[in-house]
Scaffold this motif. Structure first.
Motif, mmCIF file in Angstrom:
data_model
loop_
_atom_site.group_PDB
_atom_site.id
_atom_site.type_symbol
_atom_site.label_atom_id
_atom_site.label_comp_id
_atom_site.label_asym_id
_atom_site.label_seq_id
_atom_site.Cartn_x
_atom_site.Cartn_y
_atom_site.Cartn_z
ATOM 1 N N GLY A 334 0.822 -1.217 0.000
ATOM 2 C CA GLY A 334 0.000 0.000 0.000
ATOM 3 C C GLY A 334 0.844 1.250 0.000
ATOM 4 O O GLY A 334 2.061 1.202 -0.190
ATOM 5 N N HIS A 335 0.172 2.356 0.240
ATOM 6 C CA HIS A 335 0.801 3.676 0.103
ATOM 7 C C HIS A 335 0.021 4.680 0.919
ATOM 8 O O HIS A 335 -1.149 4.439 1.271
ATOM 9 N N LEU A 336 0.634 5.803 1.202
ATOM 10 C CA LEU A 336 -0.091 6.913 1.820
ATOM 11 C C LEU A 336 -1.132 7.428 0.832
ATOM 12 O O LEU A 336 -0.946 7.347 -0.382
ATOM 13 N N ILE A 337 -2.199 7.997 1.363
ATOM 14 C CA ILE A 337 -3.258 8.551 0.501
ATOM 15 C C ILE A 337 -3.809 9.805 1.158
ATOM 16 O O ILE A 337 -3.810 9.932 2.385
ATOM 17 N N GLY A 338 -4.262 10.736 0.345
ATOM 18 C CA GLY A 338 -4.817 11.987 0.862
ATOM 19 C C GLY A 338 -5.186 12.895 -0.294
ATOM 20 O O GLY A 338 -6.100 12.591 -1.060
ATOM 21 N N LEU A 339 -4.451 13.976 -0.452
ATOM 22 C CA LEU A 339 -4.699 14.892 -1.569
ATOM 23 C C LEU A 339 -4.304 14.265 -2.896
ATOM 24 O O LEU A 339 -4.721 14.728 -3.950
ATOM 25 N N GLN A 340 -3.466 13.277 -2.846
ATOM 26 C CA GLN A 340 -3.116 12.504 -4.037
ATOM 27 C C GLN A 340 -3.355 11.041 -3.699
ATOM 28 O O GLN A 340 -3.155 10.630 -2.554
ATOM 29 N N VAL A 341 -3.753 10.277 -4.718
ATOM 30 C CA VAL A 341 -4.036 8.868 -4.400
ATOM 31 C C VAL A 341 -2.762 8.193 -3.911
ATOM 32 O O VAL A 341 -2.807 7.432 -2.938
ATOM 33 N N HIS A 342 -1.653 8.460 -4.561
ATOM 34 C CA HIS A 342 -0.358 8.031 -4.029
ATOM 35 C C HIS A 342 0.246 9.269 -3.386
ATOM 36 O O HIS A 342 0.924 10.056 -4.043
ATOM 37 N N ASP A 343 -0.030 9.453 -2.120
ATOM 38 C CA ASP A 343 0.392 10.692 -1.481
ATOM 39 C C ASP A 343 1.916 10.716 -1.362
ATOM 40 O O ASP A 343 2.574 9.670 -1.365
ATOM 41 N N VAL A 344 2.418 11.943 -1.233
ATOM 42 C CA VAL A 344 3.874 12.150 -1.233
ATOM 43 C C VAL A 344 4.506 11.638 0.058
ATOM 44 O O VAL A 344 3.819 11.395 1.048
ATOM 45 N N ALA A 345 5.814 11.499 -0.011
ATOM 46 C CA ALA A 345 6.663 11.298 1.168
ATOM 47 C C ALA A 345 6.499 9.929 1.825
ATOM 48 O O ALA A 345 6.713 9.790 3.027
ATOM 49 N N GLY A 346 6.187 8.920 1.039
ATOM 50 C CA GLY A 346 6.080 7.564 1.583
ATOM 51 C C GLY A 346 7.409 7.005 2.080
ATOM 52 O O GLY A 346 7.426 6.076 2.872
ATOM 53 N N PHE A 347 8.502 7.579 1.606
ATOM 54 C CA PHE A 347 9.824 7.071 2.019
ATOM 55 C C PHE A 347 10.542 8.027 2.970
ATOM 56 O O PHE A 347 11.709 7.831 3.282
ATOM 57 N N ALA A 348 9.853 9.103 3.371
ATOM 58 C CA ALA A 348 10.544 10.154 4.126
ATOM 59 C C ALA A 348 10.986 9.659 5.504
ATOM 60 O O ALA A 348 10.179 9.155 6.286
ATOM 61 N N ARG A 349 12.265 9.811 5.780
ATOM 62 C CA ARG A 349 12.783 9.461 7.110
ATOM 63 C C ARG A 349 12.545 10.622 8.075
ATOM 64 O O ARG A 349 12.335 10.439 9.267
ATOM 65 N N ASN A 350 12.594 11.826 7.529
ATOM 66 C CA ASN A 350 12.477 13.020 8.373
ATOM 67 C C ASN A 350 12.019 14.195 7.518
ATOM 68 O O ASN A 350 11.751 14.049 6.326
ATOM 69 N N GLU A 351 11.977 15.358 8.138
ATOM 70 C CA GLU A 351 11.500 16.573 7.470
ATOM 71 C C GLU A 351 12.506 17.130 6.483
ATOM 72 O O GLU A 351 12.195 18.048 5.729
ATOM 73 N N ALA A 352 13.722 16.605 6.538
ATOM 74 C CA ALA A 352 14.807 17.205 5.750
ATOM 75 C C ALA A 352 14.959 16.562 4.375
ATOM 76 O O ALA A 352 15.792 16.993 3.580
ATOM 77 N N GLY A 353 14.199 15.530 4.096
ATOM 78 C CA GLY A 353 14.276 14.918 2.777
ATOM 79 C C GLY A 353 15.088 13.630 2.737
ATOM 80 O O GLY A 353 15.253 13.033 1.668
ATOM 81 N N ASP A 354 15.604 13.173 3.888
ATOM 82 C CA ASP A 354 16.268 11.858 3.908
ATOM 83 C C ASP A 354 15.207 10.777 3.733
ATOM 84 O O ASP A 354 14.039 10.986 4.075
ATOM 85 N N THR A 355 15.644 9.648 3.211
ATOM 86 C CA THR A 355 14.655 8.608 2.907
ATOM 87 C C THR A 355 14.979 7.288 3.599
ATOM 88 O O THR A 355 16.116 7.053 4.015
ATOM 89 N N ILE A 356 13.958 6.454 3.701
ATOM 90 C CA ILE A 356 14.113 5.096 4.248
ATOM 91 C C ILE A 356 14.060 4.143 3.057
ATOM 92 O O ILE A 356 13.067 4.138 2.306
ATOM 93 N N ALA A 357 15.104 3.343 2.892
ATOM 94 C CA ALA A 357 15.200 2.464 1.722
ATOM 95 C C ALA A 357 14.114 1.395 1.764
ATOM 96 O O ALA A 357 13.636 0.992 2.834
ATOM 97 N N LYS A 358 13.756 0.919 0.566
ATOM 98 C CA LYS A 358 12.833 -0.220 0.485
ATOM 99 C C LYS A 358 13.603 -1.491 0.838
ATOM 100 O O LYS A 358 14.807 -1.564 0.601
ATOM 101 N N PRO A 359 12.911 -2.510 1.346
ATOM 102 C CA PRO A 359 13.604 -3.776 1.565
ATOM 103 C C PRO A 359 14.121 -4.317 0.219
ATOM 104 O O PRO A 359 13.448 -4.129 -0.808
#
Ligand code: GLY
Ligand code: MN
Ligand code: MN
Length: 441
Positions: A334-359
């Protein structure tokens, strides 16, 4: 409903202002300027593509049809809406601003796009300007500063009470239309006619929907993004997968159901198993759940179903480790949903734009964040019989552990996906989709 929205809106706006204050401070800007967007034209043609408003714009107010408009926020001031209402007898002019949100804005009406300039801050070097390249006025080229955008995107995952109310409505609209589509399937309609039944019930044009409907009979549901609409019904419609949502003031619902015809109890048995599994995953939409872990857990549970129903003759563990589960479940949970069906920032680690890798090996997963209250995510496990992936499996050593006779008998059903939109809370998950279906009874 509009009373409730009017009641919830001030807190929503206060939250957006707080986020904007923090984002501007991080980026070192004085003003947040957001373009609604502008029409884009087809190549060598005077036909515009359907207008899609900037999600950052519609976050602030329930206005989705306002090309050429702008929003300006300066900390401490009332936000300003620069609203384009052209003098135009060729097109429908956007409605005059009205509703519960209007009193919270300082509104300037303009008649031509370039008149916006007079209402935007004077020093555009001090502005974080969010917009597309084609939305620009000469003096207001969007800079989309990453420090600002990343911060706003990260926080979009946390829905306000107002946004949750919007999404409940979007879910109810979708659920009602799903019922109409199921009825159309049960009476032997074509994909095209089922889609028409859906649109009539949801009361939205295709351009207003949050994404293109997937209306798939029989093996068509093995094409994950099947958007053809066959005009003729098949001789026997044994299975039906529908992935279709609704929009409400720019907020999306994303709902999938799979049905078996009465003459296909063996497929119903597999649907029931996926449905039970799906409800189990929904129960885990709780504060602190690592969504990537939940996705891997789903692989194990779905592999267990494949083993229990004798599609594969191997343990769930080895099905997952060898990648066999991914042949039958080749997309993310699945994915985040809201203003967009695939809402942004699903990989965001923090507010600064770092990301959490997929397995490793799970390239299609769209969400790796740890769930927290106010996040809304879809839970959409599936099992499919996809010729291309099955052919690749046949060439691998694991092929010996596959019950090909049974797999082959299921190919014409295509596949199963069951998808709900689920809000994480401080307690039990809120299943927007199942609540919406229940409210129809
Ligand atoms: N309807 C698109 C999706 O389920 O992600
Ligand atoms: Mn989805
Ligand atoms: Mn979907």
């Amino acid at each position: 409903m509009s009373d409730l929205l009017a009641q919830l809106y001030p807190d929503h706006l206060a939250t957006l202002k707080q986020r904007a204050d923090a984002a501007l401070a991080r980026g070192g800007f004085d003003h947040l300027v957001i373009a609604a967007g502008a029409a884009r034209y087809q190549f060598l043609d005077d036909r515009p593509y359907p207008f899609a408003v900037s999600p950052q714009f519609k976050a602030w107010l329930p206005v989705t049809k306002a090309p050429g408009s702008w929003l300006v926020y300066t900390p401490g001031n009332k936000p300003r809406l620069v609203y384009l209402q052209p003098h135009d007898y060729w097109h429908v002019v956007p409605d005059a601003p009205a509703g519960y949100w209007v009193e919270h804005f300082d509104i300037a009406i303009i008649r031509k796009p370039e008149e916006a300039l007079a209402h935007l801050p004077k020093d555009n070097a001090r502005c974080a300007v969010i917009g597309e390249d084609n939305a620009a006025l000469e003096a207001f080229v969007p800079n989309n500063p990453p420090a600002v955008v990343n911060y706003l995107h990260y926080h979009r995952a946390y829905k306000t009470d107002y946004e949750l109310a919007m999404m409940r409505v979007a879910s109810r609209l979708g659920a009602r239309a799903h019922r109409a589509a199921e009825d159309a399937f049960r009476t032997g309609k074509s994909e095209y006619d089922i889609n028409t039944a859906y649109l009539n019930a949801v009361h939205e044009t295709e351009n207003e929907l949050p994404y293109s409907n997937i209306i798939a009979l029989n093996q068509h549901s093995a094409v994950l993004h099947y958007t053809e609409l066959n005009r003729a019904p098949p001789a026997h419609a044994d299975s039906f997968l529908i992935d279709a949502g609704a929009s409400f003031h720019g907020y999306a619902s994303d709902i999938t159901r799979t049905y078996a015809a009465k003459q296909a109890p063996e497929f119903q048995e597999l649907i029931d198993a996926v449905d039970t599994a799906q409800r189990g995953f929904v129960e885990k939409v709780k504060k602190g759940t690592d969504y990537a872990d939940l996705h891997i857990h789903a692989h194990h549970v779905l592999a267990g179903i494949l083993r229990d129903q004798d599609f594969v003759r191997m343990s769930a563990e080895s099905a997952v480790e060898s990648g066999v589960s991914g042949v039958f479940f080749p997309h993310g949970l699945g994915h985040l949903i809201g203003l967009q069906v695939h809402d942004v920032a699903g990989f965001a680690r923090n507010e600064a734009g770092d990301t959490i890798a997929k397995p490793a090996g799970h390239t299609y997963l769209r969400l790796t964040r740890t769930l927290e209250p106010r996040m809304v995510t879809t839970i959409e496990p599936g099992l499919y019989f996809i010729d291309m992936l099955l052919a690749q499996l046949k060439a691998r050593p694991e092929s010996q552990s596959i019950n090909w006779d049974k797999v082959d008998k299921f190919r014409h059903f295509g596949g199963i996906r069951i998808e709900d939109d689920v809000a994480c809370t401080d307690g039990a998950p809120e299943n927007l989709t199942r609540d919406a279906f229940a409210s129809l009874n």
